[in-house]
Design a protein around this motif. Structure first.
Motif, PDB file in Angstrom:
ATOM      1  N   THR A 138       0.876  -1.279   0.102  1.00 29.01           N
ATOM      2  CA  THR A 138       0.103   0.022  -0.082  1.00 29.01           C
ATOM      3  C   THR A 138       0.876   1.101  -0.117  1.00 29.01           C
ATOM      4  N   GLY A 139       2.164   1.158   0.282  1.00 27.96           N
ATOM      5  CA  GLY A 139       2.957   2.104   0.309  1.00 27.96           C
ATOM      6  C   GLY A 139       2.690   3.373   1.653  1.00 27.96           C
ATOM      7  N   LEU A 140       2.083   2.552   2.630  1.00 27.89           N
ATOM      8  CA  LEU A 140       1.742   3.746   3.730  1.00 27.89           C
ATOM      9  C   LEU A 140       2.814   3.427   5.035  1.00 27.89           C
ATOM     10  N   PHE A 141       4.206   3.546   4.666  1.00 26.11           N
ATOM     11  CA  PHE A 141       5.199   3.377   5.632  1.00 26.11           C
ATOM     12  C   PHE A 141       4.882   3.811   6.863  1.00 26.11           C
ATOM     13  N   LEU A 142       4.830   5.007   7.101  1.00 31.48           N
ATOM     14  CA  LEU A 142       4.793   5.895   8.165  1.00 31.48           C
ATOM     15  C   LEU A 142       3.528   5.587   9.019  1.00 31.48           C
ATOM     16  N   PHE A 143       2.411   5.343   8.358  1.00 31.89           N
ATOM     17  CA  PHE A 143       1.010   4.934   8.994  1.00 31.89           C
ATOM     18  C   PHE A 143       1.440   3.593   9.695  1.00 31.89           C
ATOM     19  N   VAL A 144       1.675   2.548   8.968  1.00 29.77           N
ATOM     20  CA  VAL A 144       2.139   1.229   9.399  1.00 29.77           C
ATOM     21  C   VAL A 144       2.842   1.359  10.535  1.00 29.77           C
ATOM     22  N   VAL A 145       3.954   2.189  10.615  1.00 25.71           N
ATOM     23  CA  VAL A 145       4.877   2.263  11.840  1.00 25.71           C
ATOM     24  C   VAL A 145       4.362   2.792  12.949  1.00 25.71           C
ATOM     25  N   GLN A 146       3.540   3.705  12.778  1.00 25.60           N
ATOM     26  CA  GLN A 146       2.595   4.478  13.610  1.00 25.60           C
ATOM     27  C   GLN A 146       1.675   3.306  14.471  1.00 25.60           C
ATOM     28  N   LYS A 147       1.101   2.627  13.402  1.00 22.50           N
ATOM     29  CA  LYS A 147       0.133   1.585  14.078  1.00 22.50           C
ATOM     30  C   LYS A 147       0.707   0.571  14.760  1.00 22.50           C
ATOM     31  N   ILE A 148       2.106   0.051  14.279  1.00 20.14           N
ATOM     32  CA  ILE A 148       2.967  -1.046  15.189  1.00 20.14           C
ATOM     33  C   ILE A 148       3.407  -0.491  16.244  1.00 20.14           C
ATOM     34  N   VAL A 149       3.776   0.779  16.657  1.00 21.78           N
ATOM     35  CA  VAL A 149       4.338   1.317  17.807  1.00 21.78           C
ATOM     36  C   VAL A 149       3.098   1.356  18.717  1.00 21.78           C
ATOM     37  N   ALA A 150       2.020   2.178  18.180  1.00 24.05           N
ATOM     38  CA  ALA A 150       0.917   2.516  19.273  1.00 24.05           C
ATOM     39  C   ALA A 150       0.389   1.240  19.713  1.00 24.05           C
ATOM     40  N   SER A 151      -0.023   0.191  18.846  1.00 23.66           N
ATOM     41  CA  SER A 151      -0.554  -0.982  18.957  1.00 23.66           C
ATOM     42  C   SER A 151       0.365  -1.818  19.961  1.00 23.66           C
ATOM     43  N   ALA A 152       1.615  -1.812  20.058  1.00 17.96           N
ATOM     44  CA  ALA A 152       2.507  -2.546  20.580  1.00 17.96           C
ATOM     45  C   ALA A 152       2.402  -1.968  22.132  1.00 17.96           C
ATOM     46  N   ILE A 153       2.437  -0.733  22.134  1.00 16.41           N
ATOM     47  CA  ILE A 153       2.331   0.046  23.640  1.00 16.41           C
ATOM     48  C   ILE A 153       1.126  -0.079  24.342  1.00 16.41           C
ATOM     49  N   PHE A 154      -0.021  -0.222  23.468  1.00 13.68           N
ATOM     50  CA  PHE A 154      -1.312  -0.615  23.957  1.00 13.68           C
ATOM     51  C   PHE A 154      -1.600  -1.850  24.436  1.00 13.68           C
ATOM     52  N   VAL A 155      -1.029  -2.997  23.675  1.00 11.54           N
ATOM     53  CA  VAL A 155      -0.869  -4.348  24.214  1.00 11.54           C
ATOM     54  C   VAL A 155      -0.120  -4.616  25.356  1.00 11.54           C
ATOM     55  N   PHE A 156       1.014  -3.977  25.428  1.00  6.84           N
ATOM     56  CA  PHE A 156       1.891  -4.118  26.708  1.00  6.84           C
ATOM     57  C   PHE A 156       1.032  -3.487  27.778  1.00  6.84           C
ATOM     58  N   ILE A 157       0.548  -2.419  27.657  1.00  6.87           N
ATOM     59  CA  ILE A 157      -0.145  -1.924  28.731  1.00  6.87           C
ATOM     60  C   ILE A 157      -1.274  -2.780  29.331  1.00  6.87           C
ATOM     61  N   MET A 158      -2.083  -3.251  28.142  1.00  4.96           N
ATOM     62  CA  MET A 158      -3.262  -4.060  28.713  1.00  4.96           C
ATOM     63  C   MET A 158      -2.802  -5.499  29.288  1.00  4.96           C
ATOM     64  N   SER A 159      -1.676  -6.084  28.796  1.00  7.45           N
ATOM     65  CA  SER A 159      -1.162  -7.269  29.241  1.00  7.45           C
ATOM     66  C   SER A 159      -0.531  -6.994  30.622  1.00  7.45           C
ATOM     67  N   ILE A 160      -0.102  -5.816  31.096  1.00  9.14           N
ATOM     68  CA  ILE A 160       0.279  -5.805  32.564  1.00  9.14           C
ATOM     69  C   ILE A 160      -1.021  -5.547  33.154  1.00  9.14           C
ATOM     70  N   ILE A 161      -2.116  -4.911  32.629  1.00 10.78           N
ATOM     71  CA  ILE A 161      -3.245  -4.661  33.694  1.00 10.78           C
ATOM     72  C   ILE A 161      -3.963  -6.021  33.909  1.00 10.78           C
ATOM     73  N   VAL A 162      -4.015  -6.887  32.805  1.00  6.29           N
ATOM     74  CA  VAL A 162      -4.657  -8.319  32.730  1.00  6.29           C
ATOM     75  C   VAL A 162      -3.893  -9.162  33.814  1.00  6.29           C
ATOM     76  N   GLN A 163      -2.543  -9.009  33.951  1.00  7.27           N
ATOM     77  CA  GLN A 163      -1.955 -10.037  34.674  1.00  7.27           C
ATOM     78  C   GLN A 163      -1.802  -9.477  36.085  1.00  7.27           C
ATOM     79  N   LEU A 164      -2.015  -7.961  36.390  1.00  7.08           N
ATOM     80  CA  LEU A 164      -2.153  -7.449  37.790  1.00  7.08           C
ATOM     81  C   LEU A 164      -3.624  -7.982  38.113  1.00  7.08           C
ATOM     82  N   LEU A 165      -4.697  -7.905  37.410  1.00  6.80           N
ATOM     83  CA  LEU A 165      -6.018  -8.363  37.844  1.00  6.80           C
ATOM     84  C   LEU A 165      -6.380  -9.596  38.112  1.00  6.80           C
ATOM     85  N   PHE A 166      -5.846 -10.571  36.955  1.00  2.09           N
ATOM     86  CA  PHE A 166      -6.519 -11.887  36.930  1.00  2.09           C
ATOM     87  C   PHE A 166      -5.427 -13.182  37.234  1.00  2.09           C
ATOM     88  N   TYR A 167      -4.179 -12.602  37.345  1.00  2.00           N
ATOM     89  CA  TYR A 167      -3.110 -13.785  37.830  1.00  2.00           C
ATOM     90  C   TYR A 167      -2.641 -13.547  39.071  1.00  2.00           C
TER      91      TYR A 167
END
Length: 173
Positions: A138-167
């Motif tokens: 698609t040629g949307l390199f910067l948008f893809v990089v933005q999605k990768i970084v934002a999603s990785a941060i979001f998943v990491f934060i959610m994984s910490i929250i899930v572990q603290l709440l349910f494990y």
């Protein structure tokens, strides 16, 4: 591995699959941060599990997600990349004394710093594979990089929250 641990692994597999399909499918922050929390299931598998069983588990999990997302194997390929690299990555960050084989690599068992070092590269690997395959040509390199970084941060934060709440701090799942 005893029967109760296998049962808990199966139950948590079903919970992660249903949570991703029913709740997190439409959870997107600002149009760029996607919550692929199912990656956490592979990350939290006990250290003793070898690469081939991890690949089989990841394949079934990825196919289940792809079936409901209509993504034609993108999730499967991405999670298989994480499952393939996981054991080698654990060996690279293992201290001299090693780990107990039945230890679950979670924040509560290993500490925040270790879990950060362990999970961020694997989460990034998943997201790089996923968004690269998803946006191929698609040629949307910067948008893809933005999605990768934002999603990785979001998943990491959610994984910490899930572990603290349910494990709980314990030796296995």
């Amino acid at each position: 591995m005893n029967n109760s641990r296998i049962f808990l692994l199966i139950v948590s597999f079903i919970v992660f699959l249903l949570l991703q399909i029913l709740v997190l499918k439409n959870l997107v922050l600002f149009g760029t941060a996607f919550c692929f929390l199912y990656v956490l299931y592979i990350l939290l598998l006990p250290i003793e599990i070898k690469t081939v069983p991890t690949l089989i588990i990841a394949f079934v999990l990825g196919m289940g997600i792809d079936l409901f997302y209509d993504t034609l194997g993108v999730h499967t390929a991405s999670i298989l990349a994480v499952a393939f690299v996981r054991r080698r990555w654990i060996k690279m960050i293992t201290p001299r004394g090693g780990y107990d084989d039945d230890l679950q690599p979670s924040v509560l068992n290993m500490g925040f710093g270790w879990f950060f070092t362990y999970s961020i590269p694997l989460i990034l690997l998943h997201h790089i594979f996923f968004f690269y395959i998803d946006n191929l040509g698609t040629g949307l390199f910067l948008f893809v990089v933005q999605k990768i970084v934002a999603s990785a941060i979001f998943v990491f934060i959610m994984s910490i929250i899930v572990q603290l709440l349910f494990y709980r701090r314990r030796r296995g799942i």
